[in-house]
Design a protein around this motif. Sequence first.
Motif, PDB file in Angstrom:
ATOM      1  N   GLY A 530       0.837  -1.210   0.000  1.00 14.07           N
ATOM      2  CA  GLY A 530       0.000   0.000   0.000  1.00 14.07           C
ATOM      3  C   GLY A 530       0.865   1.251   0.000  1.00 14.07           C
ATOM      4  N   ASN A 531       1.896   1.276   0.892  1.00 19.20           N
ATOM      5  CA  ASN A 531       2.810   2.434   0.959  1.00 19.20           C
ATOM      6  C   ASN A 531       3.539   2.626  -0.374  1.00 19.20           C
ATOM      7  OD1 ASN A 531       2.220   3.185   3.559  1.00 19.20           O
ATOM      8  ND2 ASN A 531       3.929   2.055   4.488  1.00 19.20           N
ATOM      9  N   ALA A 532       3.982   1.482  -0.958  1.00 18.86           N
ATOM     10  CA  ALA A 532       4.693   1.565  -2.240  1.00 18.86           C
ATOM     11  C   ALA A 532       3.779   2.184  -3.315  1.00 18.86           C
ATOM     12  CB  ALA A 532       5.162   0.172  -2.649  1.00 18.86           C
ATOM     13  N   ASP A 534       1.296   4.142  -2.785  1.00 20.25           N
ATOM     14  CA  ASP A 534       1.116   5.565  -2.474  1.00 20.25           C
ATOM     15  C   ASP A 534       2.288   6.383  -2.988  1.00 20.25           C
ATOM     16  OD1 ASP A 534      -1.253   5.060  -1.233  1.00 20.25           O
ATOM     17  OD2 ASP A 534      -0.454   5.070   0.831  1.00 20.25           O
ATOM     18  N   ALA A 535       3.525   5.825  -2.772  1.00 25.10           N
ATOM     19  CA  ALA A 535       4.734   6.562  -3.165  1.00 25.10           C
ATOM     20  C   ALA A 535       4.865   6.681  -4.682  1.00 25.10           C
ATOM     21  CB  ALA A 535       5.961   5.867  -2.582  1.00 25.10           C
ATOM     22  N   MET A 536       4.239   5.741  -5.378  1.00 20.59           N
ATOM     23  CA  MET A 536       4.413   5.744  -6.844  1.00 20.59           C
ATOM     24  C   MET A 536       3.238   6.418  -7.573  1.00 20.59           C
ATOM     25  SD  MET A 536       6.084   2.026  -7.596  1.00 20.59           S
ATOM     26  CE  MET A 536       4.745   1.095  -6.948  1.00 20.59           C
ATOM     27  N   ARG A 560      10.410  -3.468  -3.098  1.00 17.64           N
ATOM     28  CA  ARG A 560      11.057  -2.228  -3.594  1.00 17.64           C
ATOM     29  C   ARG A 560      10.161  -1.533  -4.630  1.00 17.64           C
ATOM     30  NH1 ARG A 560      15.203  -1.098  -7.588  1.00 17.64           N
ATOM     31  NH2 ARG A 560      15.424  -3.291  -8.134  1.00 17.64           N
ATOM     32  N   ASP A 561      10.169  -0.203  -4.552  1.00 19.07           N
ATOM     33  CA  ASP A 561       9.389   0.569  -5.543  1.00 19.07           C
ATOM     34  C   ASP A 561      10.281   1.631  -6.154  1.00 19.07           C
ATOM     35  OD1 ASP A 561       9.254   3.147  -4.016  1.00 19.07           O
ATOM     36  OD2 ASP A 561       8.203   1.877  -2.549  1.00 19.07           O
ATOM     37  N   ASN A 562       9.769   2.276  -7.178  1.00 21.88           N
ATOM     38  CA  ASN A 562      10.530   3.390  -7.757  1.00 21.88           C
ATOM     39  C   ASN A 562       9.752   4.685  -7.540  1.00 21.88           C
ATOM     40  OD1 ASN A 562       8.463   2.822  -9.500  1.00 21.88           O
ATOM     41  ND2 ASN A 562       9.620   3.087 -11.401  1.00 21.88           N
ATOM     42  N   PHE A 579       3.662   8.487  12.870  1.00 21.21           N
ATOM     43  CA  PHE A 579       4.437   9.348  11.960  1.00 21.21           C
ATOM     44  C   PHE A 579       3.938   9.095  10.524  1.00 21.21           C
ATOM     45  CE2 PHE A 579       7.864   9.748   8.850  1.00 21.21           C
ATOM     46  CZ  PHE A 579       8.157  11.094   8.976  1.00 21.21           C
ATOM     47  N   THR A 580       3.510  10.180   9.907  1.00 23.60           N
ATOM     48  CA  THR A 580       3.019  10.050   8.524  1.00 23.60           C
ATOM     49  C   THR A 580       3.296  11.342   7.759  1.00 23.60           C
ATOM     50  OG1 THR A 580       1.098   9.582   7.156  1.00 23.60           O
ATOM     51  CG2 THR A 580       0.678  10.814   9.167  1.00 23.60           C
ATOM     52  N   THR A 581       3.518  11.168   6.491  1.00 25.80           N
ATOM     53  CA  THR A 581       3.713  12.351   5.634  1.00 25.80           C
ATOM     54  C   THR A 581       2.498  12.528   4.710  1.00 25.80           C
ATOM     55  OG1 THR A 581       4.852  11.003   4.015  1.00 25.80           O
ATOM     56  CG2 THR A 581       6.235  12.166   5.615  1.00 25.80           C
ATOM     57  N   LYS A 582       1.544  11.599   4.953  1.00 23.42           N
ATOM     58  CA  LYS A 582       0.391  11.624   4.033  1.00 23.42           C
ATOM     59  C   LYS A 582      -0.608  12.695   4.481  1.00 23.42           C
ATOM     60  CE  LYS A 582       1.184   6.882   2.925  1.00 23.42           C
ATOM     61  NZ  LYS A 582       0.830   5.511   3.174  1.00 23.42           N
ATOM     62  N   PRO A 583      -1.178  13.428   3.504  1.00 28.06           N
ATOM     63  CA  PRO A 583      -2.063  14.553   3.863  1.00 28.06           C
ATOM     64  C   PRO A 583      -3.442  14.069   4.343  1.00 28.06           C
ATOM     65  CG  PRO A 583      -1.908  14.329   1.468  1.00 28.06           C
ATOM     66  CD  PRO A 583      -1.026  13.291   2.016  1.00 28.06           C
ATOM     67  N   GLN A 586      -5.575  10.567   4.858  1.00 24.29           N
ATOM     68  CA  GLN A 586      -4.984   9.458   4.093  1.00 24.29           C
ATOM     69  C   GLN A 586      -4.028   8.606   4.934  1.00 24.29           C
ATOM     70  OE1 GLN A 586      -3.325  10.668   0.331  1.00 24.29           O
ATOM     71  NE2 GLN A 586      -5.086  11.984  -0.104  1.00 24.29           N
ATOM     72  N   GLY A 587      -3.335   9.234   5.844  1.00 30.64           N
ATOM     73  CA  GLY A 587      -2.358   8.447   6.631  1.00 30.64           C
ATOM     74  C   GLY A 587      -2.572   8.567   8.132  1.00 30.64           C
ATOM     75  N   LEU A 588      -2.347   7.380   8.795  1.00 35.21           N
ATOM     76  CA  LEU A 588      -2.445   7.378  10.270  1.00 35.21           C
ATOM     77  C   LEU A 588      -1.068   7.274  10.936  1.00 35.21           C
ATOM     78  CD1 LEU A 588      -5.382   5.065  11.363  1.00 35.21           C
ATOM     79  CD2 LEU A 588      -4.959   7.392  12.098  1.00 35.21           C
ATOM     80  N   GLY A 589      -0.072   6.779  10.214  1.00 30.91           N
ATOM     81  CA  GLY A 589       1.300   6.596  10.767  1.00 30.91           C
ATOM     82  C   GLY A 589       1.426   5.379  11.661  1.00 30.91           C
ATOM     83  N   LEU A 590       0.598   4.351  11.405  1.00 35.73           N
ATOM     84  CA  LEU A 590       0.678   3.144  12.237  1.00 35.73           C
ATOM     85  C   LEU A 590       1.140   1.923  11.456  1.00 35.73           C
ATOM     86  CD1 LEU A 590      -2.594   3.425  14.344  1.00 35.73           C
ATOM     87  CD2 LEU A 590      -0.248   3.521  15.192  1.00 35.73           C
ATOM     88  N   GLY A 591       1.101   2.007  10.140  1.00 38.39           N
ATOM     89  CA  GLY A 591       1.371   0.827   9.301  1.00 38.39           C
ATOM     90  C   GLY A 591       2.736   0.210   9.555  1.00 38.39           C
ATOM     91  N   LEU A 592       3.799   1.028   9.447  1.00 34.26           N
ATOM     92  CA  LEU A 592       5.166   0.490   9.601  1.00 34.26           C
ATOM     93  C   LEU A 592       5.415   0.028  11.046  1.00 34.26           C
ATOM     94  CD1 LEU A 592       7.335   2.915   7.439  1.00 34.26           C
ATOM     95  CD2 LEU A 592       6.677   0.567   6.923  1.00 34.26           C
ATOM     96  N   THR A 593       4.920   0.819  11.979  1.00 37.99           N
ATOM     97  CA  THR A 593       5.107   0.458  13.398  1.00 37.99           C
ATOM     98  C   THR A 593       4.509  -0.916  13.676  1.00 37.99           C
ATOM     99  OG1 THR A 593       4.746   2.779  13.833  1.00 37.99           O
ATOM    100  CG2 THR A 593       4.815   1.319  15.741  1.00 37.99           C
TER     101      THR A 593
HETATM  102  P1  ADP Z   1       0.820   5.929   6.687  1.00 38.29           P
HETATM  103  O1  ADP Z   1       0.944   5.101   5.505  1.00 38.29           O
HETATM  104  O2  ADP Z   1      -0.445   5.890   7.367  1.00 38.29           O
HETATM  105  O3  ADP Z   1       1.420   7.242   6.578  1.00 38.29           O
HETATM  106  P2  ADP Z   1       2.919   4.236   7.517  1.00 38.29           P
HETATM  107  O4  ADP Z   1       3.504   3.899   8.859  1.00 38.29           O
HETATM  108  O5  ADP Z   1       2.537   3.122   6.733  1.00 38.29           O
HETATM  109  O6  ADP Z   1       1.761   5.195   7.767  1.00 38.29           O
HETATM  110  O7  ADP Z   1       3.951   5.086   6.730  1.00 38.29           O
HETATM  111  C1  ADP Z   1       4.585   6.156   7.351  1.00 38.29           C
HETATM  112  C2  ADP Z   1       5.232   7.063   6.306  1.00 38.29           C
HETATM  113  O8  ADP Z   1       6.316   6.453   5.683  1.00 38.29           O
HETATM  114  C3  ADP Z   1       4.393   7.434   5.226  1.00 38.29           C
HETATM  115  O9  ADP Z   1       3.584   8.562   5.572  1.00 38.29           O
HETATM  116  C4  ADP Z   1       5.407   7.790   4.159  1.00 38.29           C
HETATM  117  O10 ADP Z   1       5.856   9.111   4.247  1.00 38.29           O
HETATM  118  C5  ADP Z   1       6.506   6.902   4.418  1.00 38.29           C
HETATM  119  N1  ADP Z   1       6.533   5.766   3.518  1.00 38.29           N
HETATM  120  C6  ADP Z   1       6.150   4.530   3.797  1.00 38.29           C
HETATM  121  N2  ADP Z   1       6.370   3.720   2.735  1.00 38.29           N
HETATM  122  C7  ADP Z   1       6.932   4.477   1.782  1.00 38.29           C
HETATM  123  C8  ADP Z   1       7.387   4.215   0.443  1.00 38.29           C
HETATM  124  N3  ADP Z   1       7.338   3.033  -0.118  1.00 38.29           N
HETATM  125  N4  ADP Z   1       7.893   5.256  -0.263  1.00 38.29           N
HETATM  126  C9  ADP Z   1       7.986   6.473   0.278  1.00 38.29           C
HETATM  127  N5  ADP Z   1       7.566   6.793   1.534  1.00 38.29           N
HETATM  128  C10 ADP Z   1       7.024   5.771   2.259  1.00 38.29           C
END
Ligand code: ADP
Length: 633
Positions: A530-532, A534-536, A560-562, A579-583, A586-593
């Motif tokens: 999902g994050n990949a 979003d980034a692409m 891996r993504d580009n 922690f999220t950079t998504k506006p 769209q993002g909660l900042g819990l996925g990676l954690t």
């Molecule tokens: P969310 O997706 O809700 O923001 P995540 O914990 O999944 O929370 O991701 C945290 C942040 O990590 C994202 O907001 C994004 O900025 C960055 N990120 C995660 N995956 C990628 C990726 N594949 N490419 C670029 N940035 C990413």
Amino acid sequence: MKCDSNLYRAAMPSLAVKPRLIRHLFLPPLIIAMMIGLGYIGFWVSEHYGIHSLGENGQRQLELHARAVESEISKYTYLPSLLELETSVSQLLADPTPEHRQTVNDYLEGLNRRSRSRAIYVMDTTGRVMATSNWRDVDSYLGEDLSFRAYFQNAVRGQPGRFYGIGSTNGEPGYYLAHGLEEHGKIIGVAVVKVRLEAMEERWQRARLEAFVSDENGIIILSSDPARRLKSVVPLSEETKEKLARSLQYYWFPLNELQPLAREILSEGVEKLTFPANSELASDDENISYLAQTRPLGDTPWNFTLLTPLQDLRREAINQGILVAVAFALCAFLLIAWNERRKVIATRLAAREALQEANNQLERRITERTTDLRASNERLKGQIRERRLAEETLRRAQDELVQAGKLAAIGQMSTSIAHELNQPLAALRTLSGNTVRFLERGQLDVASTNLKTINELIDRMGRITASLRSFARRGDDKGQACLGKAVDAALQLHGARVENTPLQLHRHFEAVQVQIDQTRLEQILVNLIGNALDAMQAQPQPELWLEGEAFDGKYRLRVRDNGHGIDAEARKHLFEPFFTTKPGEQGLGLGLTLSASLAAATGGHLGVEHPSSGGTAFVLSLPLVSPTPAEPI
Ligand code: ADP
């Protein structure tokens, strides 16, 4: 637990050996020296007291035998004076006719026989023998001139003549008692009795007594041992010897001295005499010692000497000395043995005490250590309880977080899901309306085709809801998951987004079994993919690589993504919750954690790489179920 080696350490060898060596070197000579010394003292004391006792006994013997000698001598004392009363004697002296002589000869012969003397004779004042008891014998004294005899010279002067000498006529020894015969106060002649004292010698010999009588010149005149006879007990000067020889008192016999090897005066009249072995007086090969006790004989200038041999006493004293030495050696041996035994017992006791002390110390330490261990055990148990509690709390928090994450993801995805479900629902409404109309018209083929499409749409909707259900379900920490299936499920969940983009998907991994719950693996992959995606979003040619490799019992899947990649500031906070950079929403900042904690809970790991070619790569490591990877997909 260690034993204290100091407690069992042996004594320093040098300290233990040195005194023992000294003892071994000096003790035997010391004991031998003391044996000899004490043996000698024992010998000396025994000899001393033996001599004393012998002396007392000898004194009684001396007195007894001296008295016997005195009485033997004195019983003849009166005999010459008796002749004064005999008228025939005075007639002969006054008128020496042959008849008078014969009368006196007969009288003297009879008297001599009765008195058992050796001879009785009468001399005139010139010293010529006028009559004699042995007138019949060839060697009769008759007519002899004996004026040179000292006893005559004394008697003719009115003094008692006592004389021991050897007869000048026949060389026979005898004791001469002379008396001056008086008539009207004038000496008219001399009467002489010759007595033989040899009977006493025989008596001494029979009684096994060693004794002798020495006269006024110190010459032994009577002796139990004939070898001692006519020997001098005092040193004789040449002058004295010559004088005695001239007097013919001892006839022509040579006068030698009794020469003892040693002479020790013990008290007055008591001496210890030692004669050499080769002396004719010593009976055997060894020196012979005597206790010589001397006493003067009454009425004579003579001395009576009693000799008591000291051989037996000496032998006895030697035995006593040996006995003392042996007794001392025995005592010393017993003392040494007792001392050694005492030392051995003392050493054993000391060793036992040391052992006991060591045991006590050991026990004390064991008790202390046990107490320490028990305390630390209790502490550890407390810590374990606390840790379990913390782990439980953490797990619960994690579960809550996972659940919250899931719910958030559901919320996020609800829009696209609604969109995703609305599309088939709208299509279903249209298709079902159309199908009703086609059935009314009798166009069964078209109606059948529409119903097939409706079925497909319903299947698709069912798959979407199934994915959502499995994502929201709580998982198990333990379990097995198939990587291929999980990837497929995750891609299916993002199906709409994947299909609406010109995404190039590169799959390079094996269908391995990894140790994680299937749902949890799917949740992780949904997050990463999902994050990949979003980034692409802004990428005109999006590409997603799914690459796998086995490494050290684990399987590493790189997603891996580009896409736009992650800036330096964001990299520091990637795995922090919320922690999220998504506006906006769209993002909660819990996925990676959540993904990282799910991976860690099964012994795995989630990391991130930033390839130089751009984009981002997340690396998921999970333990393999079987070390051999399966076939590549
Ligand atoms: P969310 O997706 O809700 O923001 P995540 O914990 O999944 O929370 O991701 C945290 C942040 O990590 C994202 O907001 C994004 O900025 C960055 N990120 C995660 N995956 C990628 C990726 N594949 N490419 C670029 N940035 C990413």
